[in-house]
Design a protein around this motif. Structure first.
Motif, short mmCIF file in Angstrom:
data_model
loop_
_atom_site.label_atom_id
_atom_site.label_comp_id
_atom_site.label_asym_id
_atom_site.label_seq_id
_atom_site.Cartn_x
_atom_site.Cartn_y
_atom_site.Cartn_z
N GLU A 466 11.49 7.39 -45.50
CA GLU A 466 12.71 7.06 -44.75
C GLU A 466 13.90 7.88 -45.21
OE1 GLU A 466 13.39 2.94 -44.03
OE2 GLU A 466 11.28 2.57 -43.59
N THR A 467 13.90 8.25 -46.49
CA THR A 467 15.01 9.07 -47.00
C THR A 467 15.01 10.42 -46.31
OG1 THR A 467 14.52 8.02 -49.10
CG2 THR A 467 16.08 9.84 -49.14
N ARG A 468 13.81 10.96 -46.18
CA ARG A 468 13.70 12.26 -45.50
C ARG A 468 14.20 12.16 -44.05
NH1 ARG A 468 8.91 16.54 -45.41
NH2 ARG A 468 9.12 17.28 -43.28
N ALA A 469 13.84 11.06 -43.38
CA ALA A 469 14.28 10.89 -41.99
C ALA A 469 15.80 10.85 -41.92
CB ALA A 469 13.70 9.61 -41.41
N ALA A 470 16.42 10.13 -42.84
CA ALA A 470 17.88 10.00 -42.81
C ALA A 470 18.55 11.32 -43.16
CB ALA A 470 18.32 8.92 -43.78
N ARG A 471 17.93 12.09 -44.03
CA ARG A 471 18.54 13.35 -44.44
C ARG A 471 18.36 14.42 -43.37
NH1 ARG A 471 16.06 14.57 -49.59
NH2 ARG A 471 17.09 12.70 -50.38
N SER A 472 17.16 14.52 -42.80
CA SER A 472 16.91 15.63 -41.86
C SER A 472 17.47 15.33 -40.48
CB SER A 472 15.41 15.90 -41.78
OG SER A 472 14.78 14.85 -41.06
N GLN A 473 17.63 14.05 -40.14
CA GLN A 473 18.21 13.66 -38.86
C GLN A 473 17.52 14.34 -37.67
OE1 GLN A 473 22.46 14.16 -39.05
NE2 GLN A 473 22.66 12.82 -40.82
N GLN A 474 16.19 14.38 -37.72
CA GLN A 474 15.43 14.90 -36.58
C GLN A 474 15.27 13.77 -35.58
OE1 GLN A 474 14.48 18.11 -36.12
NE2 GLN A 474 15.65 18.46 -37.99
N VAL A 475 16.20 13.68 -34.64
CA VAL A 475 16.17 12.56 -33.69
C VAL A 475 15.81 13.04 -32.28
CG1 VAL A 475 17.83 11.29 -35.08
CG2 VAL A 475 18.66 12.69 -33.18
N CYS A 476 15.47 14.31 -32.18
CA CYS A 476 15.18 14.91 -30.89
C CYS A 476 14.24 16.06 -31.16
CB CYS A 476 16.52 15.38 -30.30
SG CYS A 476 16.39 16.53 -28.96
N PHE A 477 13.16 16.16 -30.37
CA PHE A 477 12.15 17.19 -30.62
C PHE A 477 12.71 18.57 -30.28
CE2 PHE A 477 8.27 19.46 -29.00
CZ PHE A 477 7.74 19.71 -30.26
N ALA A 478 12.58 19.47 -31.24
CA ALA A 478 13.20 20.80 -31.06
C ALA A 478 12.23 21.82 -30.46
CB ALA A 478 13.73 21.30 -32.39
N GLY A 479 10.92 21.57 -30.59
CA GLY A 479 9.94 22.57 -30.15
C GLY A 479 9.72 22.59 -28.64
N CYS A 480 8.82 23.45 -28.20
CA CYS A 480 8.39 23.55 -26.79
C CYS A 480 9.56 23.57 -25.81
CB CYS A 480 7.44 22.43 -26.40
SG CYS A 480 6.08 22.24 -27.51
#
Lengths: 480, 451
Positions: A466-480
């Motif tokens: 969960e720490t990684r999720a909060a730090r990276s803030q990947q809330v939207c898929f960037a690929g494709c």
């Protein structure tokens, strides 16, 4: 599992639209046009079906698992109510607001009025608005009504009092209406400390927000006294109806002295929780607050139901139209199905089931407030914590055994809280199996506390960072 | 016994449970409730079976009368819904779950919401979205609060093209807070750029606009965005999602926060709800966002997974210091939105927008060909436009209603200067025959006035 975007193939098509029966229009001016179509997936209809069906299989739910999530009242959602709601799918909410439109919505308005009338009787209130879209939205609406009441009386008010055991939404809702919060601690008897409350009460208090039974599952025998004290300062009493499932037919908040109440139809009245919503949070008020209710207000007259759309005293609109109507159809259907005796039995069985689980698990987990509970019981994993096993570890053990965990770490006033609300729709057999698994977890905490770290082991993913999720803030898929 | 209660326990099981508790009877469990607090009344009818219940609801549904041909919108739209939407969102594992607090046994909901957030970002041209809010109007109010927090300012400018319903909701939300609201009066059914730019000042937290406007005009907002940014204010745009199949995204126009109502994305009108509100923003604003947000991460073995993230913004942790009080959102409706967008796909969604515009342009041409009927604003429109009639639009709508046509939303109740104006909405569901019938009915109605 792949994201739907990762399955996309350029040029693949899904559902087809009807061919146009009108000439093509001239295009929009270039400066208004999207440069590129939005990056939605390009998949076949079967791709869509398989993707979401497989995603659904990665969920626990009431229909598939025992789901004793405390404070959320995860009871069985009656299927026939869904059929009822579908009957109204084509109704446009603007119709009764159009000139000559009210006759085209009499059934829908009658239903809302019927539901509001039933809820007013269940809670002992004068009138109910169905506009608020969820419990917290109802709280905010209720506090706005209280603010309007004080304003109309010329009262200068600044504070809202909440017990420290309250749902987080209570102080958050009051703060959204501009009030400062006074938090009262919980006494060893499990309810708001009465002396501390008396000491905190003053003429600038606008409202006291109470949940009863509270989030410890305890009924506060002093609530009438609390209401009386509040009223003596012309403060109003707000009842958080999240836990109404415990007291239907037994207590009506209006009779006790509460002035405003919100209900969570998705809890007590059996509408599905939908993975996070939609809920519905009707608000009931006493006579003195009726003039401030939101607009449009449904009023019955000789010819049927009409909408009151102007009233200078009203707090105004709190949402677009009449609330989450589809949810309300289901709640109305639920009340019709159960009737007076059914609703009383709901509360009796909900309280019986919670006390049964409490009695059976008491020897295995600490029970910091050991009193007869109402619809839920709150244990602490403090005994297990001494072995290094926390409430979260026990939750993960339960997942592997096929149980949705109880609410953990809430209420905040109980260390490593495990809050269990079985609801009335669960059988003794289901609860007995759950109790067995809870006892096994307590035993494992003694015999092999290290075993919990790797749990859950049977799910598509194990514990997530969960720490990684909060730090990276990947809330939207960037690929494709 | 009539009625159901869905309580499975038999009398024998109840006795066993009471024995385990050590209680004599059920009433003893309610002994913590003092006698003087007991309910004084509980006057409800007896329960009934599901068959009788459905008969009762059918009778109510029938009281709504025969369906009308709808040329009304105003934030809620009569759109096609592919069959897969309800079939898939109706999966009990989605339907009867709750907020995914335990991520390992909720990856279905969490991944779907992550995909939903991605779809919203892509439609709106933004970098971050949350897992849904209640509806479009409350989403706009939340966006206003978000802008106030992010800028530390206390003034808002709201364009007159924002739906009067949304404007009312914002006023209600902010009534008890120390916030100055400047509402710019609409001019000719479009954005009054001059007035809007003049209303901006250095204390303004945000400029709130709707695109297409309540009157239907589609506006280019880049200059407005630039002007707002120059004053240190944010541009908040309320968008109609179907229009985004064609229209330049708010992100491309320079918006900082985008909101809207998701009803048109696969949710039945259902007399106004449930639908969902969406909100998306520039990434730097993410900590000021309200509501649940799903984020991507990995488990101990490096496998991708999804969790609720940035929860330290939320009420269950921050209590009165939270970014919002929202707890339950409209998750299932957002899921329907995602399935809707997926089933149509990139090209299908563009075609849907095109179909809406083609039908509306056809209707516009035919309706303005009627003597005395004109457009209030000749700017570009999407699937709604505002007509000026030679008489009270209120009367016209009332008379067409009797012929089974909801001809549009008359503006007299909302804009005092626009008693003769009518907002007409034409979605892809309206056939040429229905549009022609509307034109005929309106022509007849206006002609018979003349004689």
């Amino acid at each position: 599992m792949q994201l739907i975007y990762e399955q996309s193939i350029d040029g693949r098509r899904g559902v087809r639209l009807p061919a146009s029966d009108v000439p093509a229009a001239l295009p929009l001016p270039a400066e208004l046009l999207r440069k590129e179509a939005a990056g939605l997936p390009e998949v076949s209809e079967l791709d869509t079906v398989r993707h979401f069906t497989n995603l659904s299989r990665r969920n626990f739910s009431v229909d598939t698992h025992f789901y004793p999530l405390g404070s959320c009242t995860m009871k069985y959602n009656v299927k026939a109510t869904e059929n009822g709601a579908a009957l109204f799918n084509g109704e446009h909410p603007l119709l009764p607001l159009l000139p000559g439109g009210e006759p085209h919505a009499q059934g829908s308005l009658a239903l809302l009025h019927g539901l509001a009338t039933s809820l007013a009787e269940i809670t002992g209130m004068a009138e109910v608005t169905t506009q608020p879209l969820a419990g917290a939205h109802g709280e905010m609406t209720g506090i706005m009504l209280i603010a309007a009441y004080h304003k109309a009386k010329g009262n200068k008010k600044r504070y809202v009092i909440v017990p420290d055991s309250s749902h987080g939404t209570n102080p958050a809702s009051a703060a959204m209406v501009g009030y400062e919060i006074i938090t009262i601690p919980t006494a060893p008897y499990g309810d708001m400390d009465l002396d501390a409350f008396r000491a905190a009460m003053n003429n600038e208090v606008a409202a006291v927000m109470m949940t009863c039974p509270n989030t410890l599952g305890l009924f506060n025998p002093h609530i009438k006294e609390i209401c009386d004290i509040a009223h003596s300062f012309d403060a109003l009493c707000y009842y958080d109806g999240a836990n109404l499932n415990a007291i239907m037919g037994k207590v009506r908040p209006g009779d006790v002295g509460f002035d405003v109440i919100h209900l969570n139809l998705h809890k007590t009245f059996g509408t599905p929780h939908g993975g996070g919503g939609p809920g519905s949070g009707p608000v009931g008020v006493k006579e003195a607050l009726v003039p401030f209710l939101p607009l449009p207000r449904i009023v019955k007259n000789d010819s049927g139901f009409i909408l009151e759309t102007t009233n200078p005293a009203s707090i105004g609109r709190t949402a677009n139209f009449f609330g989450n109507f589809g949810v309300m159809v289901k709640a109305y259907a639920y009340i019709l199905l159960l009737g007076r005796e059914g609703l009383i039995r709901v509360s009796e069985q909900a309280v019986l089931n919670a006390n049964y689980i409490m009695a059976r698990l008491k020897g295995h987990y600490d029970l910091p407030y050991d009193f007869t509970c109402m619809h839920e019981c709150v244990f602490s994993a403090s005994r297990q914590v001494k072995q290094g096993v926390h409430a979260l570890d026990i939750a993960k053990y339960l997942i592997d055994q096929g149980y949705h965990p109880p609410t953990v770490y809430f209420p905040l006033i109980v260390k490593d809280a495990i809050m269990i609300e079985p609801t009335e729709t669960e059988s003794k057999a289901t609860m007995d199996l759950f109790i067995q698994v809870m006892i096994q977890a307590a035993e494992l905490a003694e015999s092999d506390p290290g075993a919990f770290a790797a749990l859950p082991a049977t799910m598509p993913v194990s514990r997530l960072d969960e720490t990684r999720a909060a730090r990276s803030q990947q809330v939207c898929f960037a690929g494709c | 016994m009539s009625g159901a209660d869905y309580c499975p326990s038999t009398p024998e099981e109840i006795r066993e449970m009471l024995a385990a508790i050590g209680a004599a009877d059920l009433e003893e469990l309610f002994s913590p409730i003092p006698e003087e607090l007991r309910a004084r009344s509980f006057d409800l009818p007896a329960g009934i079976s599901e068959f009788e219940m459905l008969d009762r609801l059918k009778a109510l549904a029938q009281q709504n009368g025969a369906p009308l041909t709808l040329f009304i919108g105003g934030g809620y739209y009569d759109h096609l819904i592919p069959a897969v939407v309800d079939h898939l969102a109706g999966r009990a594992e989605f339907y009867t779950a709750y907020t995914p607090y335990q991520p390992e046994c909720s990856q279905g909901t969490l991944q779907a919401l992550f995909e939903y957030q991605t779809a919203i970002c892509r439609l709106t041209g933004m970098e971050a979205a949350n897992a849904s809010l209640y509806d479009g109007a409350t989403a706009l109010a939340e966006a206003a609060l978000m802008a106030l927090r992010a800028t530390g300012r206390s003034r808002l400018v709201i364009d007159g093209g924002v739906s009067p319903f949304s404007r009312e909701v914002i006023r209600t939300y902010l009534a008890n807070l120390d916030v100055e609201i400047m509402e710019v009066v609409p001019r000719n059914g479009g954005i009054d750029r001059e007035a809007l730019l003049e209303a901006l000042d250095d204390a303004t937290a945000a400029l709130l606009v709707q695109n297409p406007t309540f009157f239907g005009t589609v506006e280019e907002l880049s200059d407005i965005a630039a002007a707002a940014h120059e004053k240190g204010a944010l541009l908040v745009v309320s968008a109609y999602p179907i229009s985004l199949g064609l229209v330049k995204s708010p992100g491309e126009m320079g918006a900082d926060v985008v909101v809207g109502d998701g009803q048109s994305l696969g949710n039945a009108m259902s007399f106004g709800g449930p639908s969902f509100g969406f909100i998306s923003a520039r990434k730097k604003l993410i900590r000021n966002m309200p509501g649940r947000i799903v984020g991507e991460t990995v488990d101990g073995q490096g496998r991708r997974g999804f969790v609720l993230t940035l929860q330290a913004r939320e009420q269950h942790i921050k209590r009165h210091k939270a970014t919002s009080n929202i707890c339950s959102n409209q998750g299932l409706c957002a899921l329907k939105g995602l399935i809707f967008l997926t089933s149509l796909g990139k090209e299908g969604f563009r075609e849907l927008a095109l179909l809406n515009r083609d039908k509306a342009e056809y209707a516009k041409e035919n309706l303005t060909a009627i003597d005395g009927v004109s457009l209030v604003n000749d700017g570009a429109t999407f699937n709604e436009f505002t007509l000026r009639l030679p008489k009270s639009a209120t009367e016209v709508v009332e008379r067409l209603m009797a012929q089974g046509i909801a001809a549009g939303l008359p503006l007299g109740n909302y804009e005092p200067e626009m008693e003769e104006c009518l907002v007409v909405t034409v979605t892809e569901k309206r056939s040429k025959v229905e549009i022609d019938r509307l034109a005929d009915a309106l022509r007849n109605e206006l002609e018979c006035i003349r004689f």
